[in-house]
Design an enzyme around this catalytic site. Structure first.
Site, PDB file in Angstrom:
ATOM      1  N   TYR A   1     -34.056 -20.347  23.059  1.00 26.84           N
ATOM      2  CA  TYR A   1     -35.244 -19.669  22.518  1.00 26.84           C
ATOM      3  C   TYR A   1     -34.872 -18.244  22.085  1.00 26.84           C
ATOM      4  O   TYR A   1     -35.247 -17.798  20.985  1.00 26.84           O
ATOM      5  CB  TYR A   1     -36.335 -19.637  23.588  1.00 26.84           C
ATOM      6  CG  TYR A   1     -37.631 -19.013  23.140  1.00 26.84           C
ATOM      7  CD1 TYR A   1     -38.534 -19.730  22.351  1.00 26.84           C
ATOM      8  CD2 TYR A   1     -37.966 -17.717  23.514  1.00 26.84           C
ATOM      9  CE1 TYR A   1     -39.726 -19.157  21.945  1.00 26.84           C
ATOM     10  CE2 TYR A   1     -39.162 -17.134  23.115  1.00 26.84           C
ATOM     11  CZ  TYR A   1     -40.044 -17.864  22.326  1.00 26.84           C
ATOM     12  OH  TYR A   1     -41.223 -17.285  21.923  1.00 26.84           O
TER      13      TYR A   1
ATOM     14  N   ASP B   1     -45.699 -30.014   8.989  1.00 26.52           N
ATOM     15  CA  ASP B   1     -44.577 -30.059   9.924  1.00 26.52           C
ATOM     16  C   ASP B   1     -43.484 -29.174   9.328  1.00 26.52           C
ATOM     17  O   ASP B   1     -42.902 -29.516   8.289  1.00 26.52           O
ATOM     18  CB  ASP B   1     -44.079 -31.497  10.086  1.00 26.52           C
ATOM     19  CG  ASP B   1     -42.925 -31.612  11.088  1.00 26.52           C
ATOM     20  OD1 ASP B   1     -42.403 -30.572  11.511  1.00 26.52           O
ATOM     21  OD2 ASP B   1     -42.549 -32.753  11.434  1.00 26.52           O
ATOM     22  N   VAL B   2     -43.212 -28.029   9.951  1.00 24.01           N
ATOM     23  CA  VAL B   2     -42.253 -27.073   9.379  1.00 24.01           C
ATOM     24  C   VAL B   2     -40.814 -27.604   9.382  1.00 24.01           C
ATOM     25  O   VAL B   2     -39.931 -27.003   8.768  1.00 24.01           O
ATOM     26  CB  VAL B   2     -42.320 -25.689  10.084  1.00 24.01           C
ATOM     27  CG1 VAL B   2     -43.682 -25.052   9.910  1.00 24.01           C
ATOM     28  CG2 VAL B   2     -41.928 -25.776  11.560  1.00 24.01           C
TER      29      VAL B   2
ATOM     30  N   GLY C   1     -53.292 -22.069  21.203  1.00 21.35           N
ATOM     31  CA  GLY C   1     -52.573 -20.896  21.689  1.00 21.35           C
ATOM     32  C   GLY C   1     -52.744 -19.660  20.836  1.00 21.35           C
ATOM     33  O   GLY C   1     -53.832 -19.362  20.336  1.00 21.35           O
TER      34      GLY C   1
ATOM     35  N   SER D   1     -39.996 -12.506  19.567  1.00 23.46           N
ATOM     36  CA  SER D   1     -39.936 -12.207  20.997  1.00 23.46           C
ATOM     37  C   SER D   1     -38.935 -11.096  21.286  1.00 23.46           C
ATOM     38  O   SER D   1     -37.882 -11.017  20.643  1.00 23.46           O
ATOM     39  CB  SER D   1     -39.521 -13.458  21.774  1.00 23.46           C
ATOM     40  OG  SER D   1     -39.296 -13.139  23.134  1.00 23.46           O
TER      41      SER D   1
ATOM     42  N   VAL E   1     -47.422 -14.705  27.014  1.00 23.20           N
ATOM     43  CA  VAL E   1     -48.845 -15.059  26.945  1.00 23.20           C
ATOM     44  C   VAL E   1     -49.149 -16.345  27.711  1.00 23.20           C
ATOM     45  O   VAL E   1     -48.313 -17.258  27.766  1.00 23.20           O
ATOM     46  CB  VAL E   1     -49.283 -15.196  25.463  1.00 23.20           C
ATOM     47  CG1 VAL E   1     -50.770 -15.457  25.345  1.00 23.20           C
ATOM     48  CG2 VAL E   1     -48.925 -13.928  24.683  1.00 23.20           C
ATOM     49  N   LYS E   2     -50.340 -16.406  28.281  1.00 18.52           N
ATOM     50  CA  LYS E   2     -50.775 -17.606  29.016  1.00 18.52           C
ATOM     51  C   LYS E   2     -51.105 -18.726  28.031  1.00 18.52           C
ATOM     52  O   LYS E   2     -52.265 -18.927  27.662  1.00 18.52           O
ATOM     53  CB  LYS E   2     -52.023 -17.283  29.846  1.00 18.52           C
ATOM     54  CG  LYS E   2     -51.787 -16.290  30.961  1.00 18.52           C
ATOM     55  CD  LYS E   2     -53.102 -15.845  31.581  1.00 18.52           C
ATOM     56  CE  LYS E   2     -52.902 -14.647  32.475  1.00 18.52           C
ATOM     57  NZ  LYS E   2     -54.125 -13.925  32.744  1.00 18.52           N
TER      58      LYS E   2
ATOM     59  N   ARG F   1     -49.201 -29.870  13.128  1.00 17.16           N
ATOM     60  CA  ARG F   1     -48.351 -31.057  12.910  1.00 17.16           C
ATOM     61  C   ARG F   1     -49.201 -32.318  12.901  1.00 17.16           C
ATOM     62  O   ARG F   1     -48.974 -33.245  12.156  1.00 17.16           O
ATOM     63  CB  ARG F   1     -47.309 -31.167  14.020  1.00 17.16           C
ATOM     64  CG  ARG F   1     -45.929 -30.741  13.605  1.00 17.16           C
ATOM     65  CD  ARG F   1     -44.953 -30.871  14.729  1.00 17.16           C
ATOM     66  NE  ARG F   1     -45.500 -30.423  16.004  1.00 17.16           N
ATOM     67  CZ  ARG F   1     -44.812 -30.358  17.133  1.00 17.16           C
ATOM     68  NH1 ARG F   1     -43.565 -30.735  17.149  1.00 17.16           N
ATOM     69  NH2 ARG F   1     -45.360 -29.947  18.249  1.00 17.16           N
TER      70      ARG F   1
ATOM     71  N   LYS G   1     -35.009 -16.607  18.233  1.00 14.28           N
ATOM     72  CA  LYS G   1     -35.828 -15.444  17.885  1.00 14.28           C
ATOM     73  C   LYS G   1     -34.962 -14.278  17.399  1.00 14.28           C
ATOM     74  O   LYS G   1     -35.398 -13.485  16.565  1.00 14.28           O
ATOM     75  CB  LYS G   1     -36.692 -15.021  19.076  1.00 14.28           C
ATOM     76  CG  LYS G   1     -37.768 -16.052  19.439  1.00 14.28           C
ATOM     77  CD  LYS G   1     -38.698 -16.372  18.264  1.00 14.28           C
ATOM     78  CE  LYS G   1     -39.881 -17.242  18.672  1.00 14.28           C
ATOM     79  NZ  LYS G   1     -40.773 -17.571  17.547  1.00 14.28           N
TER      80      LYS G   1
END
Length: 314
Positions: free
Chosen positions: A233, A94-95, A47, A173, A270-271, A68, A237
């Site tokens: 989400y 892995d955050v 992505g 975002s 975004v796609k 990850r 953000k």
């Protein structure tokens, strides 16, 4: 032409302008970076993260992409190498796992002596279309906010000293805007507290998230005045944006030669897998502002929010 059509036309015009700007190479006096410059891109295996890695490599920066799943990271690295971009490395990260972050930090220090650019791209979203489930709210908050925060805390001591300053870019975002016309939190007092950088604290951000997750658990979140679109989400953000401003203030106190500039940006819808490939923006366009912020010439821009290479309000 209605307001929506005009807005769409303006955005398309701006994206066209940016696609032209991308074709103009940086001049020698603008290029503060070289192959010795190390950029870490979290979630760089696909992505937007993969495209940010690709564009940074294209500009001559050495990129460490993290994933990850180590094997997926290796595959992504091979794709970039096959495209002729060989100054790329990858590492498992892995955050959500402090031991994974510590292990990555030790490896990075040993192999590269630290980093110059950190792009916090790793993030999750479980809602698509008109869905607004909060079933995965804790995972969304933990990954998007606490994961970003943990990476910043771990990477700041490893930021290399330089006259250009270190760079931190948080992928965020517009859905997390405090004062947007739509999708903002309804509690005016809380909005004001989160807006005022002089009184903003980590505790306030954490308290806000704890309150939201508590209401999710109790089943009362829908009446809590939280953003109405992709609520979990958006809240995550919103926290990232607030933390960016808070850290900018803290980091501004660092001496010359050790400065770190931190900003966040909205890539647009975004796609990618995160939007269920339903976005209207290409991955190249979505990555652009993140790359632009990472490579800004020696101008002390910090604690700001951007979209399409322009500053926007929080």
């Amino acid at each position: 032409m209605g307001h929506k059509e005009k807005s769409k036309e303006r955005k398309e015009k701006r994206l066209h302008e940016i696609s032209l700007l991308r074709t103009i190479p940086y001049s020698e006096h603008q290029r503060w970076w070289s192959k010795e410059t190390i950029a870490v891109v979290t979630g760089g295996n696909r992505g937007i993260g993969f495209e940010i890695s690709r564009q940074l490599l294209d500009h001559g920066v050495t990129v460490v992409l993290t994933s990850r799943d180590a094997s997926v990271g290796i595959e992504s690295m091979k794709v970039l190498q096959e495209g002729g971009l060989d100054h790329v490395d990858c590492h498992q990260l892995d955050v959500l796992d402090s031991s994974s972050i510590n292990e990555f930090a030790e490896w990075l220090k040993e192999k590269y002596g630290g980093l110059d650019i950190l792009v916090n791209n790793a993030g999750v979203n479980f809602n698509h279309g008109s869905d607004n489930s909060v079933e995965n709210a804790k995972k969304v908050i933990d990954t998007n906010y606490y994961g970003t925060k943990s990476m910043i805390e771990a990477m700041i001591p490893l930021m290399k000293a330089s006259s250009a300053g270190g760079r931190i870019v948080n992928v965020s975002s517009r859905l997390g805007r405090l004062n947007g016309k739509r999708n903002r939190i309804e509690n005016e007092e809380l909005r004001e507290k989160l807006s005022n950088v002089e009184t903003l604290t980590e505790e306030l951000i954490d308290e806000t998230l704890t309150k939201f997750l508590q209401q999710v658990e109790e089943g009362t979140w829908a009446q809590g005045g939280w953003p109405q679109t992709f609520t979990d989400y958006s809240v995550s953000k919103l926290a990232v944006n607030a933390y960016t401003r808070l850290m900018a203030k803290k980091l501004s106190e660092r001496p010359e030669g050790q400065k770190i500039y931190i900003n966040c940006y909205c890539p647009g819808w975004v796609k990618t897998a995160l939007t269920g490939y339903a976005g209207s923006v290409t991955v190249e366009q979505g990555a652009d502002t993140g790359v632009w912020l990472s490579l800004l010439p020696e101008i002390a821009i910090t604690g700001k929010f951007f979209a399409e290479r322009r500053e926007i309000n929080f």
